[in-house]
Structure formats: structure tokens, C-alpha cells
Design a protein around this motif. Structure first.
Motif, PDB file in Angstrom:
ATOM      1  N   PHE A   1      14.943  33.263   2.576  1.00 43.20           N
ATOM      2  CA  PHE A   1      16.207  33.368   1.971  1.00 43.20           C
ATOM      3  C   PHE A   1      16.452  31.919   1.091  1.00 43.20           C
ATOM      4  O   PHE A   1      16.111  30.832   1.778  1.00 43.20           O
ATOM      5  N   TYR A   2      16.882  32.117  -0.249  1.00 47.08           N
ATOM      6  CA  TYR A   2      17.404  31.125  -0.965  1.00 47.08           C
ATOM      7  C   TYR A   2      18.662  31.368  -1.531  1.00 47.08           C
ATOM      8  O   TYR A   2      19.157  32.266  -1.888  1.00 47.08           O
ATOM      9  N   PHE A   3      19.188  30.189  -1.608  1.00 40.57           N
ATOM     10  CA  PHE A   3      20.420  29.969  -2.485  1.00 40.57           C
ATOM     11  C   PHE A   3      19.899  29.453  -3.860  1.00 40.57           C
ATOM     12  O   PHE A   3      18.920  28.269  -3.909  1.00 40.57           O
ATOM     13  N   LEU A   4      20.618  29.878  -4.891  1.00 44.52           N
ATOM     14  CA  LEU A   4      20.361  29.507  -6.446  1.00 44.52           C
ATOM     15  C   LEU A   4      21.689  29.137  -7.077  1.00 44.52           C
ATOM     16  O   LEU A   4      22.502  30.213  -7.142  1.00 44.52           O
ATOM     17  N   LEU A   5      21.817  28.027  -7.827  1.00 49.19           N
ATOM     18  CA  LEU A   5      22.867  28.114  -8.510  1.00 49.19           C
ATOM     19  C   LEU A   5      22.779  27.100  -9.674  1.00 49.19           C
ATOM     20  O   LEU A   5      21.824  26.314 -10.002  1.00 49.19           O
ATOM     21  N   LYS A   6      23.981  27.055 -10.706  1.00 44.89           N
ATOM     22  CA  LYS A   6      23.924  25.972 -11.818  1.00 44.89           C
ATOM     23  C   LYS A   6      25.033  25.101 -11.367  1.00 44.89           C
ATOM     24  O   LYS A   6      26.213  25.447 -10.932  1.00 44.89           O
ATOM     25  N   ASP A   7      24.896  23.822 -11.807  1.00 49.51           N
ATOM     26  CA  ASP A   7      25.996  22.950 -11.349  1.00 49.51           C
ATOM     27  C   ASP A   7      26.865  22.658 -12.679  1.00 49.51           C
ATOM     28  O   ASP A   7      26.604  23.397 -13.663  1.00 49.51           O
ATOM     29  N   SER A   8      27.803  21.889 -12.593  1.00 49.02           N
ATOM     30  CA  SER A   8      28.833  21.681 -13.757  1.00 49.02           C
ATOM     31  C   SER A   8      28.010  21.275 -14.931  1.00 49.02           C
ATOM     32  O   SER A   8      28.548  21.316 -16.051  1.00 49.02           O
ATOM     33  N   LYS A   9      26.747  20.848 -15.056  1.00 46.63           N
ATOM     34  CA  LYS A   9      25.634  20.257 -16.190  1.00 46.63           C
ATOM     35  C   LYS A   9      25.036  21.661 -16.612  1.00 46.63           C
ATOM     36  O   LYS A   9      24.117  21.335 -17.525  1.00 46.63           O
TER      37      LYS A   9
END
Length: 286
Positions: free
Chosen positions: A230-238
Motif C-alpha cells: 500500500f502506497y500514498f502518492l502526492l504532490k506538494d505545494s511546489k
């Protein structure tokens, strides 16, 4: 230190910030096996699929000739012996998922039930994603199950296959995920399910094996980043990417067939303790 995108619900920001602090920064080109659709900052439901398709210049096709979450089970790269032993009914279900009716029941471990209620109140009810009923369902509930293919307009090929599931009686959306097959860095072939979340996604990779009675066993019991799991993946504010492997959370799905009836049992565990179990009855539509 990097920060999550600021203009969103505080609970989403906190969760994403935890991924940034505890996870790892990645470059998408180096991790193509991990990439998948990202959700927007609003509700993740059927409307999202149409919005995502428009953004990616894809065509939404609901009544496609391709009706399965896996186009061909040969793509699982099972051994010749395993594939020969795999139930033909199970193969037919995965390759023609839209042709089947699904009923399900749920049994919670009482110890984890409070956490399920909390997650639903903070996240799932609002975004219409991973919205698991928090009460035990003893009598089977009917699921509305739809296969939605997103077609590349230039190549006319399927780019994403979404499996959209909701409770028939209430309309409550449970899952909206993009399903397919992916190869891990080790070369191991897995079933991949991507569930879009605000500004990111949750992805499960499950290794397929075949049991003694022809049942398909999908298991996410990896030990480290790059394994099934199980993985979380995201983009930050940059707009930079971060991922976190959750080794303590595991998912096992067993799909079997007897006398032309298909049944599935899905068990979610945390720290090797059972959180809840789904029981599915799967029948060919008449």
C-alpha cells in the motif's frame, strides 16, 4: 522542509504533510510503476472521472466491448501450471467484470471499528472514496458495479479502466479506482488498483498466486518500498512528488468458484491484526 498544498481541508493537509515528512521524494520518470490518476481537491466520484478525462484529453466509454478490469488474465504472467489450474469462472469474471452482479457483506474487528468511523467522518464521507460501511452487514447488500474505460483519442486504446462501485439501496459510493497490471522494480507482475485522493492517490499492488482448488489469491504483503503493498502518492505545494509505503497495512483477496458460483473474501489487516473482512457473492447477470 517541503509543505503540502495549503488551500485545502486541514485534515487532508495534515495527512499529506505526514507523507512528506515520513515518506520519500521521488521523480515520476524514475517510478513509472507507481504513477496513477490524482484526485482534485473536491469530491472523488463519477463526476471526477469525467473531469479527469477532460483534463487528460480522454474519451469516457461506459458501454465498451472491453468489460473487464483486466483485459487478459494471461497478462498476470502466472506459470503455465498456475494458469492451467486457475478457475475458468474466475478468469471470466476478471475479463468481463461488467457482466456480473455483486453482493457483499462486512464484518469488522470491534477493536478497529472506531478508527473506521473516524476515517469516514474526516475523509471518506466527504470525498466519496474508500467509503467503507462502519456497521457490520450480515445480510448481503447489492453493489452497483460499473466499468468505465478512458480512451486515448489519438491511439484509440484504453488508458485507464475505472471500477466504480456503490451500494444499490443507498447510492453510497464505496470505491472508485483505476485497475490494471503493473510490474514492480523486481520484475514481479502485480494487480494494481489506484484510488484517487485529494492532490494524490492511494495505490495497492497485489501479487497473484493460484491456490490448490483453482482460487486466485491476491496479496499485498510486501516488506519495503518497491514491493507489493500500500502506497500514498502526492504532490506538494511546489508540484514535487512524494510517496510513502505503508508496510503495516495489508490486503488479501481470495476469489474462488464452486458449481459456477463465484465467491470472494477480502481481509484487511493492520500490524497483522484483522481490521475487517468483506465477503462477496458474484453471479453472472441473466
Amino acid at each position: 522542509m517541503r509543505f503540502a498544498y495549503p488551500m485545502q481541508k486541514i485534515q487532508d493537509w495534515i495527512t499529506q504533510q505526514w507523507v512528506i515528512i515520513c515518506g520519500r521524494k521521488i521523480k515520476p520518470d524514475d517510478f513509472p510503476w507507481l504513477m496513477g490518476p490524482f484526485g482534485n481537491l473536491d469530491i472523488i466520484g463519477e463526476d471526477f472521472i469525467h473531469q479527469f478525462a477532460e483534463k487528460e484529453n480522454l474519451f469516457v466509454e461506459k458501454n465498451s466491448k472491453a468489460k473487464g478490469i483486466i483485459p487478459s488474465m494471461l497478462n498476470l504472467n502466472l506459470s503455465d501450471t498456475e494458469f492451467a489450474n486457475l478457475s475458468k469462472n474466475v478468469i471470466a469474471f476478471y475479463e468481463n467484470t461488467a457482466n456480473y452482479n455483486l453482493n457483499f457483506s462486512v464484518k469488522w474487528n470491534p477493536f478497529f471499528k472506531f478508527f473506521g468511523i473516524l476515517i469516514n467522518k474526516l475523509f471518506s464521507n466527504r470525498i466519496n472514496q474508500l467509503n467503507i460501511p462502519t456497521k457490520n452487514i450480515v445480510d448481503s447488500e447489492s453493489l452497483k458495479s460499473e466499468i468505465i474505460n478512458l480512451i486515448d483519442l489519438e491511439s484509440n486504446e484504453i488508458k485507464y479502466t475505472f471500477w466504480f462501485r456503490s451500494i444499490e439501496s443507498s447510492g453510497q459510493i464505496i470505491y472508485s479506482g483505476a485497475y490494471g497490471i503493473s510490474n514492480l522494480p523486481s520484475g514481479k507482475t502485480c494487480v494494481k488498483a489506484v484510488f484517487p485522493l485529494p492532490n494524490g492517490n492511494a495505490t495497492v499492488f497485489m501479487v497473484p498466486t493460484v491456490g490448490e482448488n483453482g482460487e486466485l489469491i491476491l496479496d499485498s504483503s510486501g516488506k519495503k518500498f518497491g514491493d507489493a503493498g500500500f502506497y500514498f502518492l502526492l504532490k506538494d505545494s511546489k508540484d514535487e512528488y512524494w510517496s510513502k509505503f505503508i508496510g503495516s497495512f495489508r490486503d488479501q483477496l481470495i476469489i474462488s468458484s464452486e458449481n459456477d458460483l463465484i465467491a470472494a473474501e477480502q481481509t484487511l489487516t493492520l500490524w497483522r491484526l484483522r481490521v475487517l473482512t468483506f465477503y462477496y457473492k458474484i453471479e453472472l447477470k441473466k
